[in-house]
Design a protein around this motif. Structure first.
Motif, PDB file in Angstrom:
ATOM      1  N   PHE A  48      53.869   3.320   0.185  1.00 62.05           N
ATOM      2  CA  PHE A  48      53.403   2.304  -0.739  1.00 62.05           C
ATOM      3  C   PHE A  48      54.332   1.103  -0.642  1.00 62.05           C
ATOM      4  O   PHE A  48      55.499   1.223  -0.239  1.00 62.05           O
ATOM      5  N   ALA A  49      53.796  -0.066  -0.941  1.00 59.65           N
ATOM      6  CA  ALA A  49      54.543  -1.320  -0.837  1.00 59.65           C
ATOM      7  C   ALA A  49      54.559  -2.009  -2.194  1.00 59.65           C
ATOM      8  O   ALA A  49      53.568  -1.979  -2.926  1.00 59.65           O
ATOM      9  N   LEU A  50      55.688  -2.631  -2.512  1.00 55.65           N
ATOM     10  CA  LEU A  50      55.828  -3.396  -3.755  1.00 55.65           C
ATOM     11  C   LEU A  50      55.934  -4.871  -3.405  1.00 55.65           C
ATOM     12  O   LEU A  50      56.722  -5.270  -2.543  1.00 55.65           O
ATOM     13  N   VAL A  51      55.121  -5.687  -4.090  1.00 58.37           N
ATOM     14  CA  VAL A  51      55.063  -7.127  -3.855  1.00 58.37           C
ATOM     15  C   VAL A  51      55.886  -7.823  -4.931  1.00 58.37           C
ATOM     16  O   VAL A  51      55.580  -7.724  -6.121  1.00 58.37           O
ATOM     17  N   ALA A  52      56.927  -8.520  -4.512  1.00 57.24           N
ATOM     18  CA  ALA A  52      57.842  -9.151  -5.462  1.00 57.24           C
ATOM     19  C   ALA A  52      57.178 -10.334  -6.162  1.00 57.24           C
ATOM     20  O   ALA A  52      56.321 -11.020  -5.591  1.00 57.24           O
ATOM     21  N   ARG A  53      57.577 -10.589  -7.378  1.00 65.23           N
ATOM     22  CA  ARG A  53      57.145 -11.783  -8.082  1.00 65.23           C
ATOM     23  C   ARG A  53      57.686 -13.025  -7.373  1.00 65.23           C
ATOM     24  O   ARG A  53      58.812 -13.006  -6.861  1.00 65.23           O
ATOM     25  N   PRO A  54      56.925 -14.128  -7.354  1.00 67.78           N
ATOM     26  CA  PRO A  54      57.381 -15.308  -6.612  1.00 67.78           C
ATOM     27  C   PRO A  54      58.565 -16.014  -7.238  1.00 67.78           C
ATOM     28  O   PRO A  54      59.217 -16.816  -6.578  1.00 67.78           O
ATOM     29  N   ASP A  55      58.860 -15.726  -8.512  1.00 72.48           N
ATOM     30  CA  ASP A  55      59.946 -16.422  -9.194  1.00 72.48           C
ATOM     31  C   ASP A  55      61.146 -15.533  -9.461  1.00 72.48           C
ATOM     32  O   ASP A  55      62.045 -15.893 -10.223  1.00 72.48           O
ATOM     33  N   LEU A  56      61.189 -14.355  -8.838  1.00 75.45           N
ATOM     34  CA  LEU A  56      62.315 -13.438  -9.015  1.00 75.45           C
ATOM     35  C   LEU A  56      62.922 -13.094  -7.659  1.00 75.45           C
ATOM     36  O   LEU A  56      62.209 -13.026  -6.650  1.00 75.45           O
ATOM     37  N   GLY A  57      64.210 -12.860  -7.663  1.00 72.48           N
ATOM     38  CA  GLY A  57      64.895 -12.479  -6.432  1.00 72.48           C
ATOM     39  C   GLY A  57      65.170 -10.992  -6.382  1.00 72.48           C
ATOM     40  O   GLY A  57      65.969 -10.489  -7.182  1.00 72.48           O
ATOM     41  N   PRO A  58      64.535 -10.242  -5.480  1.00 72.70           N
ATOM     42  CA  PRO A  58      64.883  -8.822  -5.311  1.00 72.70           C
ATOM     43  C   PRO A  58      66.339  -8.658  -4.873  1.00 72.70           C
ATOM     44  O   PRO A  58      66.972  -9.589  -4.370  1.00 72.70           O
ATOM     45  N   ARG A  59      66.853  -7.468  -5.048  1.00 76.31           N
ATOM     46  CA  ARG A  59      68.248  -7.188  -4.713  1.00 76.31           C
ATOM     47  C   ARG A  59      68.352  -6.867  -3.215  1.00 76.31           C
ATOM     48  O   ARG A  59      68.525  -5.727  -2.803  1.00 76.31           O
ATOM     49  N   ARG A  60      68.290  -7.913  -2.397  1.00 73.22           N
ATOM     50  CA  ARG A  60      68.233  -7.702  -0.952  1.00 73.22           C
ATOM     51  C   ARG A  60      69.528  -7.105  -0.414  1.00 73.22           C
ATOM     52  O   ARG A  60      69.520  -6.340   0.561  1.00 73.22           O
ATOM     53  N   GLU A  61      70.666  -7.443  -1.019  1.00 70.75           N
ATOM     54  CA  GLU A  61      71.915  -6.862  -0.531  1.00 70.75           C
ATOM     55  C   GLU A  61      71.943  -5.359  -0.765  1.00 70.75           C
ATOM     56  O   GLU A  61      72.523  -4.593   0.022  1.00 70.75           O
TER      57      GLU A  61
END
Length: 670
Positions: A48-61
């Protein structure tokens, strides 16, 4: 960044995974991200895939740290990328996860379910998930999303739990207040920050309480009442109450639900407990109770921490108390603490009750008063409340709220974060780093030109936050190298009428791309000279191109060429104007932004043009005056005739004298 394009009903995330945008999976939604079906390309295994909100930054680090971490029972991103996403009508950050084999433990926050037995909690929850917390601590990572509705069964048999994802939203943002310690409850969702392993352990303990109760053990208590109950009674008494527990379960819950972080159980304590070591149950350390209550709107509060929390959640009542100037007196009489009373009086300020004190001053004084009453409380100013290490994150999460932006600007300008650090009884090693970061924020916030201001604070303090420019609203740009390709796509789709650099893009580029000259940023703010300002915008994007080493932006170059039309029109000489326009057109065709900026910038030619234009204007003015004088009859004026006659006589005499001298010379020589 992926260059994938939708093909039928499948979108390539990378070489290993495919996304199915027509198959929603709401059962796997995260609070800030919608779930869609995905699969492995080679095996076809369901994901399954999660689509991030356009105005939030996922924790890429954190994604990078946990990449391919499949040996522990926790959902970690297996791949992520920015792709064209048809359901959103633009590009989005999407992360793929393996699909759990079982259902969620709690379908929705607060939903009731069958209470768990203590041995099930030990076997299915504590034993499988403690290794996850050990691994996270060893990596220096906090999960910050441990809760019952973020647990899955790791198989159809429901024999063990699997911890859900923690990367699609800023840390702590998705946690219900129930799962947060007192400091986290008082902070806004976006201002809870990374926290510590101790905060994960607290949430771990609350999750045990939820499993025991089969739902929210404090159901019916509003957020303010829940805070006050935790302060007065302690988290253990609030969440467990008179529930009958075995001594081992009582021991672990008292240790995990301790409200003082320094006294809370550690992972080492949990390991000892699992090994069978039994200690006396830890008693809660409650705040000192005063001899008399402080009353706010008819409610009695018996400790300074309770009063501070009441002011935090009811700001106007705090302002009223500040104007009455009675808090320091209550501290002295109720607690017999002269030192604290002096600090409270000093924080409130002698002019707080004056009618001349403005609202902004009173807000700042109340913020300092709360610091004096409860140094552990978040940094607060009106509706803005944040942990000291999450001030920039709180700004980013709540940027869409104008009141929050205003409060952030005021607290940075007033240097309230530095005051908070000074109010702490114990200094931590990271305080010096934090103090320096707030000084940098102050430097940015006092400058109003594009490239600085509150937007610069946003991007400097959030490394992977997407650019919030309206120009890029259909795209996802979180790294400097992604900026020019995104602007190229905007230009190819039909560029808007405005210039391609607004306040967000300017601040984003200055934060993400190193080496942009300060003079270029300053000149972009020069609204008195349109030519220089537009040249500066072209140079700004050219510097981004130079720093990122990219090339080939024909549509963006054409957009800039139209922007530079007034630059060419600014030349007065027709030939020079045409030559500059041709150079701009040729450079735009190449897609080279550096050449384009240089084509419109000819300082020597512009100076010569200005000097020539000044001379032409002077000659024109002189000729105009002479024409006007002639038309006014100056040619027949007696004085004018006399002057011209003298000039003609002088000229004639000179000619005759010269001719005579010439004849004498010729005769003498011959």
């Amino acid at each position: 960044m992926s260059s994938a394009r939708p093909s039928g009903e499948v979108i390539a995330l990378d070489q290993s995974f495919e996304l199915l945008p027509n198959e929603r999976l709401p059962a796997f939604d995260s609070p800030q991200a919608e779930a869609y079906a995905a699969r492995e390309r080679q095996t076809g295994n369901p994901m399954f895939a999660l689509v991030a909100r356009p105005d939030l930054g996922p924790r890429r680090e954190i994604m990078l740290h946990l990449l391919r971490q499949e040996r522990l029972p926790m959902l970690s991103a297996l791949a992520w990328n920015v792709v064209d996403w048809p359901p959103a009508g633009g590009r989005r950050m999407i992360a793929a996860f393996r699909r759990p084999g079982g259902r969620r433990v709690q379908t929705q926050p607060g939903e009731r379910f069958e209470p768990w037995r203590e041995d099930d909690i030990l076997r299915k929850f504590i034993e499988p998930l403690l290794p996850v917390l050990r691994d996270l601590e060893a990596r220096g990572i906090t999960h910050r999303a441990i809760r019952a509705d973020n647990l899955f069964f790791d198989g159809a048999s429901d024999n063990a739990c699997l911890l859900g994802e923690c990367v699609m939203a800023p840390p702590g943002m998705d946690q219900p207040v129930l799962y947060e310690p007192i400091e986290g409850m008082l902070a806004s969702p976006g201002g809870r920050g990374l926290g510590y392993t101790a905060d994960d352990l607290y949430a771990f303990g609350v999750t045990i309480a939820v499993l025991l109760a089969g739902g929210d053990p404090a159901q019916g208590l509003e957020s303010d009442a829940l805070v006050q109950s935790k302060i007065h009674r302690g988290s253990y008494a609030t969440l467990i109450g008179r529930t009958r527990l075995s001594l081992p379960m009582m021991e672990v819950l008292r240790g995990l639900l301790c409200d003082h972080r320094a006294e809370r159980w550690t992972l080492h304590d949990m390991d000892l407990w699992l090994a069978g070591r039994r200690l006396s149950p830890k008693q809660p350390s409650l705040p000192i109770r005063g001899q008399r209550a402080y009353t706010i709107k008819g409610t009695s509060y018996w400790s300074v921490r309770a009063v501070a929390a009441a002011f935090s959640t009811n700001w106007q009542e705090g302002i009223a108390a500040l104007q009455r100037n009675d808090v320091a007196t209550w501290v002295r009489r109720a607690l017999s603490d002269e030192e604290l009373s002096d600090r409270v009086a000093s924080a409130g300020g002698p002019g707080a009750g004056s009618s001349s004190a403005g609202g902004g001053l009173r807000d700042r004084l109340l913020s300092r008063l709360i610091m004096a009453l409860d140094p552990a409380a978040p940094l607060q100013l009106r509706g803005f409340a944040s942990g000291i290490d999450a001030v920039g994150q709180a700004l980013a999460v709540h940027y869409g709220d104008p009141e929050q932006r205003q409060a952030f600007g005021e607290l940075i300008q007033a240097k309230l974060p530095q005051t908070w650090l000074e109010s702490q009884p114990l200094s931590r090693p990271d305080h010096a780093i934090l103090r320096k970061s707030f000084e940098v924020m102050h430097h940015f916030i006092v400058r109003t030109e594009a490239g600085y201001g509150i937007e610069r604070c946003l991007y400097e303090s959030n490394d992977h936050w997407p650019c919030l420019s309206p120009i890029l609203e259909r795209d996802w740009v979180s790294e400097g190298v992604e900026l020019l390709p995104a602007l190229e796509r905007v230009a190819a789709a039909g560029p808007p009428d405005e210039v391609p650099v607004d306040r967000h893009i300017a601040a984003f580029a200055c934060a993400r791309v190193k080496g942009i000259p300060e003079r270029v940023v300053r000149t972009m703010a020069n609204d008195q000279n349109e030519v220089l300002q537009r040249l500066a915008i072209a140079y700004f994007l050219a510097e981004v191109q130079r720093a990122t080493g990219q090339s080939g932006f024909p549509h963006l170059a054409a957009w800039l060429a139209r922007l530079l039309a007034p630059v060419a029109e600014g030349f007065h000489n027709r030939d020079l104007r045409q030559a500059v326009a041709e150079k701009i057109e040729q450079a735009a065709a190449s897609g080279n932004l550096i050449a384009l900026a240089q084509a419109g910038d000819d300082p020597e030619g512009r100076e010569n043009d200005e000097n020539g234009f000044a001379r032409a204007r002077a000659n024109y003015a002189a000729m105009s005056r002479e024409i006007a004088e002639l038309e006014a009859g100056k040619l027949l004026d007696a004085e004018h005739v006399r002057l011209r006659s003298r000039q003609a006589a002088s000229l004639l005499a000179g000619c005759i004298a010269s001719l005579g001298l010439l004849l004498l010379t010729v005769l003498h020589v011959s």
